[in-house]
Design a protein around this motif. Structure first.
Motif, PDB file in Angstrom:
ATOM      1  N   UNK A 109      -5.683  -3.328  -0.695  1.00 36.34           N
ATOM      2  CA  UNK A 109      -6.128  -2.002  -1.538  1.00 36.34           C
ATOM      3  C   UNK A 109      -7.560  -1.538  -1.392  1.00 36.34           C
ATOM      4  N   UNK A 110      -8.594  -2.315  -1.018  1.00 39.55           N
ATOM      5  CA  UNK A 110      -9.794  -1.677  -0.887  1.00 39.55           C
ATOM      6  C   UNK A 110     -10.115  -1.355   0.638  1.00 39.55           C
ATOM      7  N   UNK A 147       0.828  -1.303  -0.065  1.00 38.80           N
ATOM      8  CA  UNK A 147      -0.016  -0.087   0.144  1.00 38.80           C
ATOM      9  C   UNK A 147       0.778   1.306  -0.029  1.00 38.80           C
ATOM     10  N   UNK A 148       2.070   1.143   0.695  1.00 35.61           N
ATOM     11  CA  UNK A 148       2.998   2.313   0.644  1.00 35.61           C
ATOM     12  C   UNK A 148       3.576   2.474  -0.651  1.00 35.61           C
ATOM     13  N   UNK A 149       4.008   1.648  -1.160  1.00 33.02           N
ATOM     14  CA  UNK A 149       4.376   1.616  -2.495  1.00 33.02           C
ATOM     15  C   UNK A 149       3.600   2.120  -3.449  1.00 33.02           C
ATOM     16  N   UNK A 195      -6.540   6.566  -3.412  1.00 27.05           N
ATOM     17  CA  UNK A 195      -6.188   5.469  -4.256  1.00 27.05           C
ATOM     18  C   UNK A 195      -7.118   5.244  -5.303  1.00 27.05           C
ATOM     19  N   UNK A 196      -8.376   5.657  -5.047  1.00 28.06           N
ATOM     20  CA  UNK A 196      -9.579   5.356  -5.909  1.00 28.06           C
ATOM     21  C   UNK A 196      -9.380   6.312  -7.058  1.00 28.06           C
ATOM     22  N   UNK A 214       0.377   8.412  -6.323  1.00 28.81           N
ATOM     23  CA  UNK A 214      -0.109   9.868  -5.834  1.00 28.81           C
ATOM     24  C   UNK A 214       1.159  10.828  -5.634  1.00 28.81           C
ATOM     25  N   UNK A 215       2.478  10.318  -5.936  1.00 32.05           N
ATOM     26  CA  UNK A 215       3.533  11.001  -5.639  1.00 32.05           C
ATOM     27  C   UNK A 215       4.461  11.031  -7.117  1.00 32.05           C
TER      28      UNK A 215
END
Length: 310
Positions: free
Chosen positions: A190-191, A165-167, A218-219, A173-174
């Motif tokens: 992921x959800x 999730x961090x990756x 993330x969505x 997003x970055x």
């Protein structure tokens, strides 16, 4: 590069895992790869027994993985690194899960090294980390340093659980898609996951809940994302509730979801069949054409692949 385990106990796990679970190719007409087990146990019991064995072994390895691994000295400013693109595998960055450390990747790292991967980097982030975004910023700095040191423009990342999730946050997003060629996640929520509700006291656990601000970020649309995603998820993962939360479902991402049947959460980075699937995913340089089910180790066909694990 020779990679040795942190403790003598580590080599004993692989023969045990091969006895408990074996891999055989699926019938070509049936398409999916099947991971089968010779023991006549129910899937949850089999997965629980495997996770218990791995947890016991991990207790021996955990102390040696607390300290960040040594890294090669950076190149002096006047030295220009030789071009490496196309001549070797990109570096592989291994990112552990919640309250874990780099020791969880001992066997996977050894498997990759034996099959020709030379640049393997296991990163630790603090168990006191309270924000996925902060951990993603740390990952960003590490990857920039790895690219500068090795001369590679891009890396591959394997993340277990929270590490995935961090990756993904870093990639999506970055702007990390400019650096990450392939992101492989193992048992990553992921959800969001509803498992272990009593752990909500920890801020990072709250960020892994369905509907959290991080999950909602993330969505959001991610048009033009250049990273290829491969998500290994298990139907016997007790920390993923529901189990399908470990799949990536996003219309803008190039995704292959691989179902691993009868393998628990802790076993995902250890299981030899999963390791073979990871090696195959890292060998496939060309991106896939859309999201769907993927097959391991059979290369996916054009467009959405197809795979399942029973």
């Amino acid at each position: 590069m020779k990679v040795t385990p942190f403790a003598p106990f580590a080599p004993l796990l692989t023969p045990f895992l091969r006895q408990l679970s074996r891999v055989r190719p699926a019938d070509p007409a049936a398409a999916p790869l099947r991971l089968t087990a010779p023991l006549r146990l129910t899937a949850p019991l089999r997965a629980g027994a495997l996770d218990l064995a791995i947890f016991t072994g991990h207790l021996f390895l955990y102390p040696a993985g607390i300290v960040q691994e040594r890294r090669a000295a950076p190149l002096p400013p006047e030295a220009s690194p030789l071009p490496t693109e196309g001549r070797s595998h990109p570096p592989v960055v291994l990112l552990h899960g919640f309250v874990d450390n780099r020791s969880v990747f001992v066997l996977l790292r050894r498997s990759l090294a034996r099959h020709g991967w030379q640049h393997l980097v296991s990163l630790n982030y603090s168990p006191l980390t309270c924000d996925i975004r902060t951990a993603a910023e740390l990952l960003d700095r590490h990857i920039e340093e790895i690219c500068a040191r090795t001369g590679h423009r891009r890396v591959d990342v394997v993340g277990h659980s929270l590490g995935g999730l961090i990756a993904r946050y870093y990639v999506q997003r970055m702007g990390g898609d400019s650096r990450v060629r392939t992101l492989i996640t193992l048992g990553t929520p992921h959800e969001g996951t509803t498992a272990v509700p009593l752990a909500d006291a920890h801020p990072v656990v709250r960020q892994m809940r369905p509907g959290s601000p991080v999950i909602e970020e993330l969505r959001r649309p991610a048009p033009g994302c250049r990273t290829r995603f491969v998500s290994f998820w298990s139907d016997a993962d007790p920390l993923m509730a529901p189990v399908t939360t470990a799949r990536i479902e996003h219309p803008d991402l190039l995704v292959e979801n691989v179902l691993v049947s009868g393998v628990g959460h802790l076993a995902l980075p250890i299981h030899p069949g999963v390791a073979a699937g990871i090696r195959h995913a890292l060998e496939v340089a060309a991106p896939m054409g859309g999201s769907g089910e993927g097959s391991v180790p059979t290369p996916p066909a054009e467009g959405s692949g197809s795979a399942s694990v029973a």
